[in-house]
Design a protein around this motif. Structure first.
Motif, PDB file in Angstrom:
ATOM      1  N   ALA A 172       0.450  12.341  -1.342  1.00  0.00           N
ATOM      2  CA  ALA A 172       1.410  13.248  -1.932  1.00  0.00           C
ATOM      3  C   ALA A 172       1.836  14.230  -0.815  1.00  0.00           C
ATOM      4  N   ASP A 173       1.415  14.027   0.423  1.00  0.00           N
ATOM      5  CA  ASP A 173       1.804  14.932   1.412  1.00  0.00           C
ATOM      6  C   ASP A 173       3.069  14.573   2.282  1.00  0.00           C
ATOM      7  N   GLY A 174       3.564  13.362   2.009  1.00  0.00           N
ATOM      8  CA  GLY A 174       4.775  12.707   2.612  1.00  0.00           C
ATOM      9  C   GLY A 174       4.436  12.055   3.844  1.00  0.00           C
ATOM     10  N   SER A 175       3.246  11.638   4.119  1.00  0.00           N
ATOM     11  CA  SER A 175       2.900  10.902   4.901  1.00  0.00           C
ATOM     12  C   SER A 175       3.046   9.471   4.718  1.00  0.00           C
ATOM     13  N   ALA A 176       2.948   8.672   5.850  1.00  0.00           N
ATOM     14  CA  ALA A 176       3.263   7.041   5.659  1.00  0.00           C
ATOM     15  C   ALA A 176       1.847   6.543   4.983  1.00  0.00           C
ATOM     16  N   TRP A 177       2.125   5.771   4.132  1.00  0.00           N
ATOM     17  CA  TRP A 177       1.303   4.893   3.114  1.00  0.00           C
ATOM     18  C   TRP A 177       0.718   3.684   3.902  1.00  0.00           C
ATOM     19  N   ILE A 178      -0.412   3.479   4.508  1.00  0.00           N
ATOM     20  CA  ILE A 178      -0.783   2.440   5.358  1.00  0.00           C
ATOM     21  C   ILE A 178      -1.976   1.770   4.404  1.00  0.00           C
ATOM     22  N   ALA A 179      -3.124   2.473   4.296  1.00  0.00           N
ATOM     23  CA  ALA A 179      -4.232   2.160   3.704  1.00  0.00           C
ATOM     24  C   ALA A 179      -4.146   1.336   2.265  1.00  0.00           C
ATOM     25  N   GLY A 180      -4.535   0.418   2.521  1.00  0.00           N
ATOM     26  CA  GLY A 180      -4.607  -0.609   1.065  1.00  0.00           C
ATOM     27  C   GLY A 180      -3.456  -1.458   0.910  1.00  0.00           C
ATOM     28  N   GLY A 181      -2.547  -1.358   1.812  1.00  0.00           N
ATOM     29  CA  GLY A 181      -1.228  -2.030   1.484  1.00  0.00           C
ATOM     30  C   GLY A 181      -1.218  -3.215   2.203  1.00  0.00           C
ATOM     31  N   ILE A 182      -0.059  -4.113   1.950  1.00  0.00           N
ATOM     32  CA  ILE A 182       0.317  -5.361   2.776  1.00  0.00           C
ATOM     33  C   ILE A 182       1.131  -5.089   4.011  1.00  0.00           C
ATOM     34  N   CYS A 183       0.324  -4.805   5.080  1.00  0.00           N
ATOM     35  CA  CYS A 183       0.791  -4.370   6.476  1.00  0.00           C
ATOM     36  C   CYS A 183       1.744  -5.435   7.301  1.00  0.00           C
ATOM     37  N   SER A 184       1.637  -6.853   6.656  1.00  0.00           N
ATOM     38  CA  SER A 184       2.364  -7.695   7.064  1.00  0.00           C
ATOM     39  C   SER A 184       3.904  -7.586   6.831  1.00  0.00           C
TER      40      SER A 184
END
Length: 295
Positions: free
Chosen positions: A240-252
């Motif tokens: 909720a702070d506007g940062s990029a969401w990386i964790a837990g995602g499909i990063c390919s």
């Protein structure tokens, strides 16, 4: 989920700049005119600056908060765009006034950067048209070159920053309001035969249409813009702070925003999102850059 390559559907002087704590950018060339040109203010919302002659023109976007995602009941709203939630952007940051152009990309290429990739322009022209046929990996190479060239922290926007900047204080589907027309943006007005309007079948030079309230052009249509975030199928547990969401995602796969010349109104909405594999290059993909400002 992954489906092949697709995932989901004004200037002050040097004193003001120095007072902000952000060192004065190094001018290209040594004459007084160049030094004046590249001396820029600090984080004053609406300020426009460029860190080098070949660099993108940047606009300072204010800190603030907003509701991310389309409101319930918005036409074309999908599960990928839910749940709507409040996001706070704690500090001003700079965003490209325009999508990165072929001229800007070609300057990087001529300097030995951008992975040596010369994107095909489909015979539409280069210059001030937005660069296309660039992957997320290419986009990352471009911001690395800008950082090395200027000594400034360039990067891609986070998905939340992108939507905040695109909305510019609005809450509807488009920063213009509830509706959009091809007189206001470059998208496919004949897509699904819903709205009517022009289908230009290619990109147009950046800045061909009016900006939003933050001074940004072409946030609806022209090219879809890579952001930093990995692909997630919804906003559940998103920061909720506007940062990029990386964790837990499909990063390919990474997220793209803003629609394009090819897609219709659904893709052009402020809240619309989809993703592609990081290596994907096509004539819909483009770049808009961000830069952090001094504390």
């Amino acid at each position: 989920m992954l489906a092949g390559a697709l995932l989901g559907g004004h200037p002050a002087g040097a004193a003001a700049y120095a007072a902000s704590g952000d060192p004065t950018p190094q001018a290209e060339g040594g004459n007084a005119r160049d030094r004046e040109m590249f001396q820029r203010p600090g984080p004053v919302p609406g300020s426009v600056f460029r860190d080098c002659g070949a660099c993108p023109e940047m606009v300072v976007v204010p800190a603030g908060s907003f509701m991310m995602g389309p409101r319930p009941g918005e036409e074309y709203r999908t599960y990928y765009e839910t749940p709507q939630r409040r996001v706070a952007i704690a500090k001003p940051f700079a965003v490209g006034k325009y999508e990165v152009t072929f001229a800007e990309w070609d300057a990087c290429l001529a300097a030995g950067g951008c992975r040596g990739h010369r994107p095909f322009d489909w015979y539409w022209g280069r210059g001030r048209r937005p660069v296309t046929n660039v992957s997320w990996e290419d986009a990352k190479a471009y911001v690395r070159w800008l950082t090395q060239r200027t000594g400034r922290p360039y990067r891609l926007l986070s998905e939340a920053e992108w939507e905040y900047a695109a909305r510019a204080g609005t809450a509807g589907p488009y920063h213009f309001g509830a509706t959009i027309s091809t007189d206001l943006a470059n998208y496919n007005g004949t897509y699904w035969m819903r709205t009517g309007g022009e289908y230009r079948r290619k990109t147009v030079p950046v800045g061909s249409f009016p900006p939003n309230a933050f001074g940004l052009h072409d946030v609806h249509g022209n090219v879809q813009e890579w952001v930093e975030d990995c692909w997630h199928g919804s906003y559940h547990d998103a920061p909720a702070d506007g940062s990029a969401w990386i964790a837990g995602g499909i990063c390919s796969g990474r997220v793209l925003r803003g629609g394009s010349w090819y897609w219709g109104t659904a893709h052009a909405r402020s809240g619309a999102r989809h993703g592609l594999k990081t290596w994907n290059r096509n004539n819909l993909n483009g770049i808009r850059v961000a830069r952090d400002l001094a504390p």
